[in-house]
Design an enzyme around this catalytic site. Structure first.
Site, PDB file in Angstrom:
ATOM      1  N   ASP A   9       0.872  -1.168   0.000  1.00  0.00           N
ATOM      2  CA  ASP A   9       0.000   0.000   0.000  1.00  0.00           C
ATOM      3  C   ASP A   9       0.918   1.231   0.000  1.00  0.00           C
ATOM      4  O   ASP A   9       2.138   1.113   0.176  1.00  0.00           O
ATOM      5  CB  ASP A   9      -0.885  -0.042   1.245  1.00  0.00           C
ATOM      6  CG  ASP A   9      -1.723   1.210   1.412  1.00  0.00           C
ATOM      7  OD1 ASP A   9      -2.399   1.607   0.450  1.00  0.00           O
ATOM      8  OD2 ASP A   9      -1.661   1.808   2.499  1.00  0.00           O
ATOM      9  N   ASP A  11      -0.194   5.260   0.940  1.00  0.00           N
ATOM     10  CA  ASP A  11      -0.489   6.198   2.026  1.00  0.00           C
ATOM     11  C   ASP A  11      -0.714   5.446   3.334  1.00  0.00           C
ATOM     12  O   ASP A  11      -1.526   4.526   3.400  1.00  0.00           O
ATOM     13  CB  ASP A  11      -1.747   7.014   1.696  1.00  0.00           C
ATOM     14  CG  ASP A  11      -1.603   7.812   0.417  1.00  0.00           C
ATOM     15  OD1 ASP A  11      -1.554   9.042   0.482  1.00  0.00           O
ATOM     16  OD2 ASP A  11      -1.529   7.195  -0.672  1.00  0.00           O
ATOM     17  N   ASP A 175      -1.519  -0.881   5.967  1.00  0.00           N
ATOM     18  CA  ASP A 175      -1.782  -0.316   7.285  1.00  0.00           C
ATOM     19  C   ASP A 175      -3.255  -0.286   7.648  1.00  0.00           C
ATOM     20  O   ASP A 175      -3.596   0.095   8.776  1.00  0.00           O
ATOM     21  CB  ASP A 175      -1.258   1.122   7.333  1.00  0.00           C
ATOM     22  CG  ASP A 175      -2.046   2.036   6.395  1.00  0.00           C
ATOM     23  OD1 ASP A 175      -2.716   2.967   6.880  1.00  0.00           O
ATOM     24  OD2 ASP A 175      -2.016   1.803   5.170  1.00  0.00           O
TER      25      ASP A 175
END
Length: 225
Positions: A9, A11, A175
């Site tokens: 991922d 951001d 995240d």
């Protein structure tokens, strides 16, 4: 682990882009005659792509009810947001500690790296260039690169097919719940980072294969696998 491909991922995993996203969000709200929000409020709205960020900003909360916003109003607000974000220098977006060196260590160790983000693809190359990562990832997909985005497994499976790697040979690293669910939906192992944008939920509650509190620990785990 016998893995070949690491799908990251963006951001909240590799970069903290919230300050720039917050500036663009508040510029949008100001243009629309609405009250801006503090950084910490907007931080909780990031992670599901630009459309959801815009909707959350318009209603001022994380949960947007069906029918609460007219499509035309969101379409207009999203375009205002895009215009604002495009004009932001990106100077407030930073890499998390040890990410740059960690990515290079993993690449040097023989892993193939890919990037799958829900950020619109038009904004990704500029950020990659700023960090010198434009040649690190073999495949890069944005939230609008395909008809589906995370937590749908389609982007992850597309990357695997493109790079001729099976899902069992790949790992999804992120995240937020979108990342972990996408990996689980694609039947691949998932590695979670606890420091990003997950709306206040402990990422470990989603039962990733393993979870880490910093990027260097994740890198050590992969290099020892």
């Amino acid at each position: 682990m016998d893995k070949q491909l690491l799908i990251f991922d963006f951001d909240g995993t590799l970069i903290d882009s919230v300050p720039d996203l917050a500036d663009a969000t508040n510029a949008m709200l100001t243009t629309l005659g609405k009250t801006p929000y503090p950084l910490n409020s907007i931080r909780n709205w990031v992670g599901n792509g630009s459309r959801m960020l815009v909707e959350r900003a318009l209603v001022g909360k994380i949960e947007v009810l069906e029918g609460e916003l007219a499509k035309e109003a969101v379409d207009h607000a999203e375009q205002v947001f895009f215009d604002a974000y495009k004009n932001i220098s990106g100077s407030k977006t930073v890499a998390y500690p040890d990410v740059d060196s960690g990515l290079r260590k993993l690449q040097a160790a023989g892993y193939e790296l890919a990037l799958v983000t829900n950020k619109p693809i038009r904004f990704v190359p500029k950020i990659l260039q700023a960090f010198g990562w434009q040649d690190i990832f073999s495949e890069v997909l944005g939230g609008d690169s395909l008809s589906s985005k995370k937590p749908d497994p389609a982007p992850l499976l597309h990357v695997c097919e493109t790079l001729n790697v099976t899902p069992k040979q790949a790992v999804m690293i992120g995240d937020s719940r979108n990342d972990i669910l996408a990996g689980q939906n694609a039947n691949m192992d998932t590695l979670a980072l606890s420091y990003g944008y997950n709306y206040g939920q402990d990422i470990r509650e989603l039962n990733p294969t393993a979870a880490f509190d910093d990027f260097s620990a994740l890198v050590d785990y992969l290099l020892k696998s």
